[in-house]
Design a protein around this motif. Structure first.
Motif, PDB file in Angstrom:
ATOM      1  N   ASN A  62       0.792  -1.230  -0.073  1.00 31.23           N
ATOM      2  CA  ASN A  62       0.087   0.057  -0.067  1.00 31.23           C
ATOM      3  C   ASN A  62       0.720   1.335   0.085  1.00 31.23           C
ATOM      4  OD1 ASN A  62      -2.807  -1.283   0.339  1.00 31.23           O
ATOM      5  ND2 ASN A  62      -1.620  -2.016   2.339  1.00 31.23           N
ATOM      6  N   PRO A  63       1.676   1.258  -1.069  1.00 28.83           N
ATOM      7  CA  PRO A  63       2.534   2.635  -1.034  1.00 28.83           C
ATOM      8  C   PRO A  63       1.703   3.892  -1.119  1.00 28.83           C
ATOM      9  CG  PRO A  63       2.653   1.564  -2.964  1.00 28.83           C
ATOM     10  CD  PRO A  63       1.946   0.573  -2.253  1.00 28.83           C
ATOM     11  N   SER A  64       2.125   5.176  -0.873  1.00 33.07           N
ATOM     12  CA  SER A  64       1.530   6.382  -0.973  1.00 33.07           C
ATOM     13  C   SER A  64       1.314   6.743  -2.565  1.00 33.07           C
ATOM     14  CB  SER A  64       2.345   7.621  -0.249  1.00 33.07           C
ATOM     15  OG  SER A  64       2.564   7.278   1.015  1.00 33.07           O
ATOM     16  N   PRO A  65       0.489   7.470  -2.903  1.00 33.04           N
ATOM     17  CA  PRO A  65       0.304   7.856  -4.368  1.00 33.04           C
ATOM     18  C   PRO A  65       1.521   8.438  -4.850  1.00 33.04           C
ATOM     19  CG  PRO A  65      -1.742   8.118  -3.201  1.00 33.04           C
ATOM     20  CD  PRO A  65      -0.753   7.548  -1.864  1.00 33.04           C
ATOM     21  N   GLY A  66       1.915   8.216  -5.812  1.00 35.16           N
ATOM     22  CA  GLY A  66       3.244   8.780  -6.432  1.00 35.16           C
ATOM     23  C   GLY A  66       4.634   8.325  -5.700  1.00 35.16           C
ATOM     24  N   ALA A  67       4.460   7.505  -5.026  1.00 37.06           N
ATOM     25  CA  ALA A  67       5.831   6.991  -4.443  1.00 37.06           C
ATOM     26  C   ALA A  67       6.701   6.223  -5.263  1.00 37.06           C
ATOM     27  CB  ALA A  67       5.519   6.009  -3.029  1.00 37.06           C
ATOM     28  N   LEU A  68       7.949   6.214  -4.937  1.00 38.39           N
ATOM     29  CA  LEU A  68       8.862   5.554  -5.696  1.00 38.39           C
ATOM     30  C   LEU A  68       9.857   4.850  -4.738  1.00 38.39           C
ATOM     31  CD1 LEU A  68      10.472   4.623  -8.325  1.00 38.39           C
ATOM     32  CD2 LEU A  68      11.776   6.712  -7.932  1.00 38.39           C
ATOM     33  N   ASN A  69      10.014   3.521  -4.609  1.00 38.02           N
ATOM     34  CA  ASN A  69      10.617   2.730  -3.745  1.00 38.02           C
ATOM     35  C   ASN A  69      11.907   2.101  -4.354  1.00 38.02           C
ATOM     36  OD1 ASN A  69       9.391   3.331  -0.942  1.00 38.02           O
ATOM     37  ND2 ASN A  69       7.785   2.458  -1.949  1.00 38.02           N
ATOM     38  N   LEU A  70      13.184   2.304  -4.042  1.00 34.83           N
ATOM     39  CA  LEU A  70      14.381   1.704  -4.971  1.00 34.83           C
ATOM     40  C   LEU A  70      15.041   0.771  -3.836  1.00 34.83           C
ATOM     41  CD1 LEU A  70      15.664   4.482  -6.991  1.00 34.83           C
ATOM     42  CD2 LEU A  70      14.038   2.822  -7.361  1.00 34.83           C
ATOM     43  N   VAL A  71      15.681  -0.242  -4.380  1.00 31.83           N
ATOM     44  CA  VAL A  71      16.920  -0.653  -3.532  1.00 31.83           C
ATOM     45  C   VAL A  71      18.134  -0.815  -4.272  1.00 31.83           C
ATOM     46  CG1 VAL A  71      15.151  -2.366  -2.318  1.00 31.83           C
ATOM     47  CG2 VAL A  71      16.080  -3.221  -4.188  1.00 31.83           C
ATOM     48  N   VAL A  72      19.259  -1.018  -3.736  1.00 33.33           N
ATOM     49  CA  VAL A  72      20.390  -1.332  -4.489  1.00 33.33           C
ATOM     50  C   VAL A  72      20.673  -2.551  -3.853  1.00 33.33           C
ATOM     51  CG1 VAL A  72      21.805  -0.110  -2.417  1.00 33.33           C
ATOM     52  CG2 VAL A  72      22.930  -0.502  -4.832  1.00 33.33           C
ATOM     53  N   THR A  73      21.514  -3.228  -4.549  1.00 39.67           N
ATOM     54  CA  THR A  73      21.406  -4.726  -4.686  1.00 39.67           C
ATOM     55  C   THR A  73      23.158  -5.108  -4.839  1.00 39.67           C
ATOM     56  OG1 THR A  73      20.717  -5.783  -6.567  1.00 39.67           O
ATOM     57  CG2 THR A  73      19.414  -5.812  -4.774  1.00 39.67           C
ATOM     58  N   LEU A  74      24.021  -5.968  -4.243  1.00 39.19           N
ATOM     59  CA  LEU A  74      25.156  -6.336  -4.459  1.00 39.19           C
ATOM     60  C   LEU A  74      24.925  -7.965  -4.603  1.00 39.19           C
ATOM     61  CD1 LEU A  74      28.144  -6.126  -4.762  1.00 39.19           C
ATOM     62  CD2 LEU A  74      28.362  -6.045  -2.173  1.00 39.19           C
ATOM     63  N   ASN A  75      25.329  -8.442  -5.927  1.00 36.48           N
ATOM     64  CA  ASN A  75      25.242  -9.744  -6.228  1.00 36.48           C
ATOM     65  C   ASN A  75      23.974 -10.289  -5.528  1.00 36.48           C
ATOM     66  OD1 ASN A  75      27.893  -9.416  -7.334  1.00 36.48           O
ATOM     67  ND2 ASN A  75      28.626  -9.974  -5.407  1.00 36.48           N
ATOM     68  N   LYS A  77      21.754  -9.481  -3.340  1.00 33.23           N
ATOM     69  CA  LYS A  77      21.574  -8.987  -2.004  1.00 33.23           C
ATOM     70  C   LYS A  77      21.353  -7.465  -1.584  1.00 33.23           C
ATOM     71  CE  LYS A  77      23.848  -8.958   2.682  1.00 33.23           C
ATOM     72  NZ  LYS A  77      22.445  -9.472   3.480  1.00 33.23           N
ATOM     73  N   ILE A  78      20.264  -7.394  -1.165  1.00 34.16           N
ATOM     74  CA  ILE A  78      19.646  -5.910  -0.772  1.00 34.16           C
ATOM     75  C   ILE A  78      20.764  -5.221   0.026  1.00 34.16           C
ATOM     76  CG2 ILE A  78      17.934  -4.527   0.143  1.00 34.16           C
ATOM     77  CD1 ILE A  78      15.924  -6.438  -1.052  1.00 34.16           C
ATOM     78  N   VAL A  79      21.466  -4.425   0.002  1.00 34.91           N
ATOM     79  CA  VAL A  79      22.304  -3.636   0.823  1.00 34.91           C
ATOM     80  C   VAL A  79      21.948  -2.324   1.093  1.00 34.91           C
ATOM     81  CG1 VAL A  79      24.000  -5.048   0.226  1.00 34.91           C
ATOM     82  CG2 VAL A  79      23.861  -2.992  -1.094  1.00 34.91           C
ATOM     83  N   GLY A  80      20.422  -1.735   0.799  1.00 33.03           N
ATOM     84  CA  GLY A  80      20.165  -0.318   0.976  1.00 33.03           C
ATOM     85  C   GLY A  80      18.902  -0.108   0.206  1.00 33.03           C
ATOM     86  N   ASN A  81      18.183   0.799   0.752  1.00 35.45           N
ATOM     87  CA  ASN A  81      16.939   0.976   0.102  1.00 35.45           C
ATOM     88  C   ASN A  81      16.563   2.678   0.350  1.00 35.45           C
ATOM     89  OD1 ASN A  81      15.956   0.943   3.182  1.00 35.45           O
ATOM     90  ND2 ASN A  81      14.137   1.149   2.270  1.00 35.45           N
TER      91      ASN A  81
END
Length: 178
Positions: A62-75, A77-81
């Motif tokens: 249930n993200p907010s309208p207009g939301a953008l959610n990103l992750v950065v992965t290394l091989n 594995k999620i290492v940040g968001n």
């Protein structure tokens, strides 16, 4: 284009081997929960300890309208968001940003990669004029990163959050698109 490719940045050549920035997926809920429950990650946020997978999944569904959610992965594995939440009405040109990096991966450039991708999306695709964030005053590494990306301190929020048994102050910072 594969399902994974459509969520990757347009210029992958500038990312180190094994590093991908992409949109968060519902299938990331368990790994995101693990990330959010790390002590260092949590210390920089307003999240309480012991987040459950169900709580995290519900927010992801249930993200907010207009939301953008990103992750950065290394091989893989999620290492940040990083999340961007667009405001509305007479502040529709504004979005708030929040981010965090895995305790074991701080200081290795993942925050820079992630924030750079978010700012690129905000500037070049979402027409966001003003990005806002709050950061605890004792988080020197994050403050330095934000300043490198053009964020400026606009105010001091006293007793902003309760962390480890005490109230802590935060700066409000913002970046205006050039």
């Amino acid at each position: 284009m594969s399902e994974n490719d459509e969520n990757e940045p347009r210029d992958r050549a500038r990312l180190p081997d094994g590093v991908v920035v992409r949109a968060v997926r519902l299938s990331d809920a368990e790994e995101m929960t693990d990330l959010m429950n790390l002590p260092g990650y949590r210390a920089g946020t307003l999240r309480p300890p012991y987040q459950t997978i169900e709580e995290v999944r519900k927010r992801m569904e249930n993200p907010s309208p207009g939301a953008l959610n990103l992750v950065v992965t290394l091989n893989g594995k999620i290492v940040g968001n990083c999340g961007l939440n667009r405001l509305g009405g007479r502040r529709q040109h504004v979005a708030s940003v929040g981010m965090g990096v895995h305790d074991d991966f701080t200081g290795r450039g993942f925050g820079r990669i992630l924030l750079g991708a978010m700012i690129e999306a905000a500037d070049d695709w979402l027409d966001v004029k003003r990005l806002e964030l709050t950061v605890y005053t004792d988080n020197d590494a994050a403050i330095g990163l934000y300043e490198k990306f053009g964020f400026e301190r606009e105010g001091l929020l006293r007793a902003f959050g309760f962390r480890s048994g005490e109230y802590v102050d935060a700066y409000t910072m913002a970046r205006l698109r050039p």
